[in-house]
Design an enzyme around this catalytic site. Structure first.
Site, mmCIF file in Angstrom:
data_model
loop_
_atom_site.group_PDB
_atom_site.id
_atom_site.type_symbol
_atom_site.label_atom_id
_atom_site.label_comp_id
_atom_site.label_asym_id
_atom_site.label_seq_id
_atom_site.Cartn_x
_atom_site.Cartn_y
_atom_site.Cartn_z
ATOM 1 N N CYS A 221 -42.527 -8.794 36.656
ATOM 2 C CA CYS A 221 -42.047 -9.886 35.807
ATOM 3 C C CYS A 221 -43.203 -10.794 35.389
ATOM 4 O O CYS A 221 -43.955 -11.265 36.238
ATOM 5 C CB CYS A 221 -40.992 -10.678 36.583
ATOM 6 N N ASP B 163 0.821 -1.210 0.000
ATOM 7 C CA ASP B 163 0.000 0.000 0.000
ATOM 8 C C ASP B 163 0.859 1.266 0.000
ATOM 9 O O ASP B 163 0.532 2.252 -0.666
ATOM 10 C CB ASP B 163 -0.901 0.024 1.241
ATOM 11 N N ALA B 164 1.953 1.210 0.739
ATOM 12 C CA ALA B 164 2.785 2.408 0.882
ATOM 13 C C ALA B 164 3.360 2.826 -0.471
ATOM 14 O O ALA B 164 3.468 4.017 -0.779
ATOM 15 C CB ALA B 164 3.911 2.160 1.879
ATOM 16 N N LYS C 83 -35.413 -15.962 -9.263
ATOM 17 C CA LYS C 83 -35.268 -15.241 -7.999
ATOM 18 C C LYS C 83 -35.178 -16.179 -6.791
ATOM 19 O O LYS C 83 -35.804 -17.241 -6.782
ATOM 20 C CB LYS C 83 -36.474 -14.304 -7.799
ATOM 21 N N GLU D 229 -23.654 -3.693 -12.856
ATOM 22 C CA GLU D 229 -24.371 -3.327 -11.640
ATOM 23 C C GLU D 229 -23.413 -2.644 -10.670
ATOM 24 O O GLU D 229 -22.305 -3.127 -10.430
ATOM 25 C CB GLU D 229 -24.920 -4.623 -11.015
ATOM 26 N N LYS E 134 -28.676 -16.902 -19.303
ATOM 27 C CA LYS E 134 -28.680 -16.308 -20.638
ATOM 28 C C LYS E 134 -28.275 -17.373 -21.649
ATOM 29 O O LYS E 134 -27.298 -18.103 -21.410
ATOM 30 C CB LYS E 134 -27.682 -15.144 -20.714
ATOM 31 N N LYS F 215 -27.489 -12.782 -9.937
ATOM 32 C CA LYS F 215 -28.243 -11.551 -10.159
ATOM 33 C C LYS F 215 -27.888 -10.601 -9.029
ATOM 34 O O LYS F 215 -28.304 -10.774 -7.886
ATOM 35 C CB LYS F 215 -29.746 -11.818 -10.181
ATOM 36 N N GLU G 57 -25.273 -16.802 -14.126
ATOM 37 C CA GLU G 57 -24.495 -15.869 -13.303
ATOM 38 C C GLU G 57 -25.357 -15.318 -12.169
ATOM 39 O O GLU G 57 -26.572 -15.477 -12.179
ATOM 40 C CB GLU G 57 -23.935 -14.735 -14.174
HETATM 41 S S1 IVH Z 1 -28.672 -8.877 -17.805
HETATM 42 C C1 IVH Z 1 -31.806 -7.400 -21.101
HETATM 43 N N1 IVH Z 1 -27.361 -9.859 -15.815
HETATM 44 O O1 IVH Z 1 -31.390 -7.122 -13.256
HETATM 45 C C2 IVH Z 1 -31.547 -7.363 -19.657
HETATM 46 N N2 IVH Z 1 -28.962 -8.170 -15.362
HETATM 47 O O2 IVH Z 1 -34.329 -7.051 -14.479
HETATM 48 C C3 IVH Z 1 -30.098 -7.435 -19.390
HETATM 49 N N3 IVH Z 1 -29.095 -7.549 -13.004
HETATM 50 O O3 IVH Z 1 -31.769 -3.928 -14.456
HETATM 51 C C4 IVH Z 1 -29.813 -7.583 -17.966
HETATM 52 N N4 IVH Z 1 -27.541 -8.921 -12.299
HETATM 53 O O4 IVH Z 1 -29.725 -4.296 -13.088
HETATM 54 C C5 IVH Z 1 -28.300 -8.982 -16.181
HETATM 55 N N5 IVH Z 1 -26.077 -10.832 -14.148
HETATM 56 C C6 IVH Z 1 -27.015 -9.944 -14.536
HETATM 57 C C7 IVH Z 1 -27.665 -9.103 -13.615
HETATM 58 C C8 IVH Z 1 -28.642 -8.227 -14.071
HETATM 59 C C9 IVH Z 1 -28.404 -7.994 -11.932
HETATM 60 C C10 IVH Z 1 -30.174 -6.543 -12.951
HETATM 61 C C11 IVH Z 1 -29.989 -5.412 -13.905
HETATM 62 C C12 IVH Z 1 -31.301 -5.224 -14.578
HETATM 63 C C13 IVH Z 1 -32.202 -6.165 -13.900
HETATM 64 C C14 IVH Z 1 -33.050 -6.893 -14.910
#
Ligand code: IVH
Length: 682
Positions: free
Chosen positions: A416, A35-36, A318, A177, A294, A119, A117
Site C-alpha cells: 500500500c 403499443d398492442a 462550437k 442529420e 442562419k 448543431k 438551432e
Molecule cells: S445547415 C450549407 N444545420 O453540420 C450547410 N447543418 O458543417 C448547411 N449540422 O454537414 C448545413 N446540425 O451535418 C445545418 N442545424 C444544422 C446542423 C447542421 C448539424 C451538420 C451538417 C453539416 C455540418 C456543417
C-alpha cells in the site's frame, strides 16, 4: 378472402394508419394508441403482404425491419452540393460573422433576424421524395457525391416513408442529420459489452457505423434517429419566405425538427441562445457540438451567397470539445476508506469540456484490462458537463513501439502506498485491497468507527465527529490508542464538556471487557461479519488459536469458504495488524476465553438457522437473539450446512433455495416449539 382490389385498398389504409402512429410515436413522442394496438395493425399488414407479395411496396412500414444486405453502396451525385459550415469558436468570431452579414446586406445599423438551432452531432443525409414517397437517401460523402443508403434509412423510424396525403410537392430533397440518442447509444454499448461485440466511442461513431454498413437489418436494430435542418431542391410548390417557415412546413410534412430552434435578433440574441442551449446541452436526449445560426430570410440568404464551400449566411458556433486525445504519463492508485486501491491515470494536461484535465479514474484492474490502458498510451479523454473525466479508449495506432507492458496494479503496488501493508486481490473480486485495515491511515477513521460500533466493542459516544477530531489532531492512529486517552485530552476537544469526556472515558474502559466474538468482529477483517466472527470464536476458542490457523483450518469453520479464509489469513498475516492486536491486548482488552468447539452448549448448539420473510410475532432481531441464546447460529444464506430455514410471510429467494436443497422448514410456531422442547430436554 379479399379480392385483389380490396386487399390493395386495405393495404393503403393500413400503411397510412401505421405511418401516422409511427409519426406520433417516434417524431412527436406522443402516441395515441397503445403499443398492442400498433402491433395488431402491423400484424395485419404483414399477413396481407404475405398473402399478396406482389403488393409489397418499398415505402411500406413493413420494410422498416430492413431489406437484404447489399454488396456495396451505389454512388449518388447530389443535385445541389452539400456544403459545410464555417466554424465560430469565440464570441468575437460570432460578432465578426454578424458584421459580415450586415455588411453583405448593406444594413449595418439594423439587427438581423436569425434562426438559431442545435448543431446535431451525427452525420448528414439527403432524403429524396417523389410525389411524397421516399425514393432515395444518401450520405453527404465529399459534398458532391455520397453513398446510396436508402435501404438503411428506411429502417429509421422517424424518417417518413410517405408524406401526408395532399401536402407533398412533386419533388423534395430534405436535408438533416442522422444520429443516435444518448439512451440508445448506452443501451447498444451495454449489450455490446455483455456479448463481447463492438463498443463505440460515442453516439456519432455509433450512428455512422450503423448507417454506413451494408446490412439494413443491423441498422434497424441499432435505433437511429433523424432531424431535418433544411431542404435541397423542391419542385412543384412555392416555399415560405423564411428558414423558420420552411422548418414549420417540414414539421407539417411529419419530419422531425428540433424543438430547441428559436428566432433571435442580432448578435446579442445569438450569444444568449448559445449560452442557454449550452446550459441544457447535457439534458438533451441527443449530443450536439454547437449551435447553428442562419439568416432567417431566404432572399437575404441568397443575396449573401457562398464563399468557397461554405455559406456566408450561416455559421456553426462550437461548444468546447468534450473529447480530446492525450498521453497517460503514469498510473497511480488512491487508497479509499475501505482499503480499496483505485487506479488513476495521470494525464498530460489537456483542455477538454471547458477545463484542464490531468487525471482520470480507471476504477479497478478489470477496467484497466478491458480498456487495455498502458503507461505511454495516447488515450481519448472525455469530460461531459460536470461528469468526472473518463478514458473512453486507447488510440492503438499511436501506441509506442515497442509496446509498453500491460499495467498490473499488484505488480506496481505490492504494498500500500499509504501504509506499506501488503496489497491483495481475492480471486473473483474486482477490487485490489490494502490489508493494513487497522493500521492504514487511509482506512483509519472507518476502522475506528467500526471498532467502536454497538455490535463490535460498543463504545458509546464515540461517533463520527469525535473520530474525525481524534484522528485529525493526531491523537489516535489505531484502535489501541483509544485506550491511552485521558480526561484532559478528551475534555479539550470541540463540543466536549468535562462530563461527556468522563462518560466517553468510562465507555472506553468498559469496552476492555468483551467477548472473543465481538473482538474478532471489531477488527474489521474484510468479509468477516458478526456471524462469522462468532463462528470463529466458537470454533477456535482462543485468539491465539485463530491467529495460528492456516487456510485449511479456517475452512473447517461452518460457512467459511476459500474466499473468506483467504481474506482472514491476509489480514492476520499483515504484521501491522498483528502489532495493533498485540497493543490492544497490552492495553488490557480481554475476554472470557470461550472454551473451544461445542463447549458453550445450548439446546441448539451446532445448529445453523436462516431466517426469511416476516414472522407474525417476532422481529428478525428477536428471533436471532433467541436462537443464539440457545446456542444456535443464524446465517445470512442457505447452504447444505443449513439445518433449518425459518419462513415468514413473503419470503425471499432463500426460501426457494431451501426447497431446492430440501432443508427442513419451520414457521414461527415451529421455531418456538423447537426452542421450548430443546430447552426442556436440555
Ligand atoms: S445547415 C450549407 N444545420 O453540420 C450547410 N447543418 O458543417 C448547411 N449540422 O454537414 C448545413 N446540425 O451535418 C445545418 N442545424 C444544422 C446542423 C447542421 C448539424 C451538420 C451538417 C453539416 C455540418 C456543417
Amino acid at each position: 378472402m379479399l379480392t385483389r382490389a380490396q386487399a390493395e385498398e386495405r393495404l393503403k389504409a393500413l400503411r397510412a394508419e401505421i405511418e401516422y402512429h409511427n409519426y406520433r410515436y417516434y417524431v412527436l413522442d406522443d402516441p395515441v394508441i397503445p403499443d398492442a394496438e400498433f402491433d395488431r395493425l402491423m400484424q395485419e399488414l404483414l399477413a396481407l403482404e404475405a398473402a399478396w407479395p406482389d403488393l409489397v411496396t418499398p415505402d411500406s412500414p413493413s420494410q422498416r425491419v430492413g431489406a437484404a444486405p447489399a454488396k456495396e453502396f451505389r454512388e449518388v451525385q447530389h443535385r445541389l452540393p452539400m456544403l459545410s459550415l464555417n466554424n465560430a469558436f469565440t464570441d468575437e468570431d460570432v460578432i465578426a460573422f454578424d458584421r459580415r452579414v450586415r455588411e453583405g446586406l448593406g444594413r449595418l445599423d439594423a439587427a438581423v433576424e436569425y434562426a438559431a438551432e442545435p448543431k446535431f452531432d451525427g452525420l448528414a443525409v439527403a432524403l429524396h421524395y417523389e410525389h411524397g414517397r421516399l425514393v432515395q437517401g444518401a450520405t453527404r460523402g465529399d459534398g458532391y457525391a455520397g453513398e446510396d443508403v436508402t435501404a438503411n434509412l428506411r429502417t429509421v423510424r422517424s424518417i417518413p416513408l410517405r408524406l401526408p396525403e395532399g401536402e407533398a410537392p412533386a419533388w423534395l430533397e430534405v436535408r438533416g442529420e442522422v444520429l443516435m440518442l444518448k439512451r440508445d447509444f448506452q443501451r447498444l454499448n451495454e449489450e455490446a459489452r455483455a456479448s463481447g461485440g463492438k463498443v463505440f466511442a460515442n453516439p456519432r461513431n455509433a450512428a455512422a457505423g450503423s448507417l454506413r454498413q451494408l446490412d439494413p437489418a443491423i441498422t434497424a436494430r441499432r435505433r437511429l434517429t433523424f432531424f431535418a435542418y433544411g431542404i435541397g431542391q423542391v419542385e412543384g410548390t412555392g416555399l415560405p419566405p423564411t428558414h423558420a417557415g420552411v422548418m414549420d412546413w417540414l414539421a407539417r410534412l411529419h419530419f422531425p425538427v428540433a424543438a430547441e430552434r428559436r428566432l433571435v435578433k442580432g448578435v446579442d440574441g445569438l450569444l444568449a441562445y448559445y449560452r442557454e442551449l449550452g446550459a441544457r446541452r447535457h439534458v438533451l436526449p441527443y449530443e450536439i457540438d454547437g449551435a447553428v445560426y442562419k439568416v432567417n430570410n431566404l432572399a437575404d440568404q441568397e443575396r449573401l451567397g457562398f464563399v468557397a464551400r461554405a455559406p456566408r449566411f450561416a455559421v456553426a458556433h462550437k461548444y468546447p470539445a468534450e473529447e480530446a486525445v492525450t498521453v497517460v504519463e503514469a498510473i497511480e492508485v488512491n487508497v479509499g476508506r475501505t482499503g480499496a486501491l483505485t487506479p488513476v491515470a495521470r494525464l498530460k494536461p489537456v483542455f477538454v469540456g471547458g477545463v484542464t484535465v490531468s487525471n482520470a479514474t480507471l476504477h479497478n484492474q478489470d477496467e484497466i484490462d478491458r480498456k487495455d490502458v498502458r503507461v505511454g498510451d495516447s488515450v481519448i479523454v472525455r469530460r461531459a458537463g460536470d461528469v468526472i473525466p473518463e478514458i473512453v479508449g486507447v488510440v492503438l495506432e499511436r501506441r509506442p513501439s515497442p509496446p509498453p507492458p500491460r499495467f498490473d496494479i499488484l505488480q506496481h503496488y505490492p504494498v500500500c502506498p499509504v501504509c506499506g501493508s501488503r496489497v491483495v486481490r481475492e480471486p473473483g473480486e474486482a477490487v485490489t485491497r490494502c490489508t493494513g485495515g487497522l493500521y492504514c491511515p487511509a482506512q483509519r477513521k472507518q476502522a475506528l468507527l467500526h471498532f467502536a460500533s454497538r455490535r463490535a466493542m460498543d463504545i458509546e459516544g464515540l461517533g463520527e465527529k469525535l473520530v474525525d477530531q481524534l484522528v485529525d489532531r493526531g491523537l489516535v492512529e489505531t484502535p489501541a490508542d483509544l485506550y491511552r486517552l485521558d480526561l484532559p485530552t478528551l475534555a479539550g476537544l470541540e463540543r466536549m464538556a468535562e462530563k461527556s469526556a468522563g462518560n466517553l472515558l468510562a465507555a472506553i474502559d468498559k469496552s476492555r471487557e468483551t467477548t472473543l466474538a465481538r473482538f474478532i468482529y471489531a477488527l474489521g477483517i474484510p468479509n468477516v461479519g458478526e456471524a462469522t466472527a462468532r463462528d470463529l470464536a466458537q470454533h477456535f476458542g482462543s485468539l491465539d488459536a485463530l491467529l495460528g490457523a492456516d487456510v485449511e483450518r479456517l475452512q473447517q469453520v461452518p460457512e467459511v469458504g476459500p474466499v473468506v479464509a483467504r481474506s482472514i489469513r491476509d489480514f492476520l498475516d499483515e504484521p501491522h495488524n498483528r502489532q495493533v492486536i498485540e497493543a490492544l491486548r497490552a492495553a488490557g482488552v480481554h475476554w472470557r476465553e470461550a472454551a473451544g468447539k461445542g463447549s458453550t452448549p445450548g439446546p441448539l448448539s451446532g445448529k445453523t438457522f436462516v431466517l426469511t420473510g416476516t414472522l407474525p410475532h417476532l422481529s428478525r432481531d428477536q428471533a436471532k437473539e433467541m436462537i443464539e441464546a440457545a446456542g444456535g447460529r443464524v446465517s445470512g444464506s442457505v447452504s447444505k450446512k443449513t439445518d433449518y430455514v425459518v419462513v415468514g410471510a413473503e419470503p425471499g429467494s432463500k426460501y426457494d433455495r431451501a426447497l431446492e436443497l430440501k432443508i427442513p422448514l419451520l414457521d414461527e410456531e415451529g421455531l418456538l416449539r423447537l426452542l421450548g422442547d430443546e430447552s426442556d430436554t436440555g
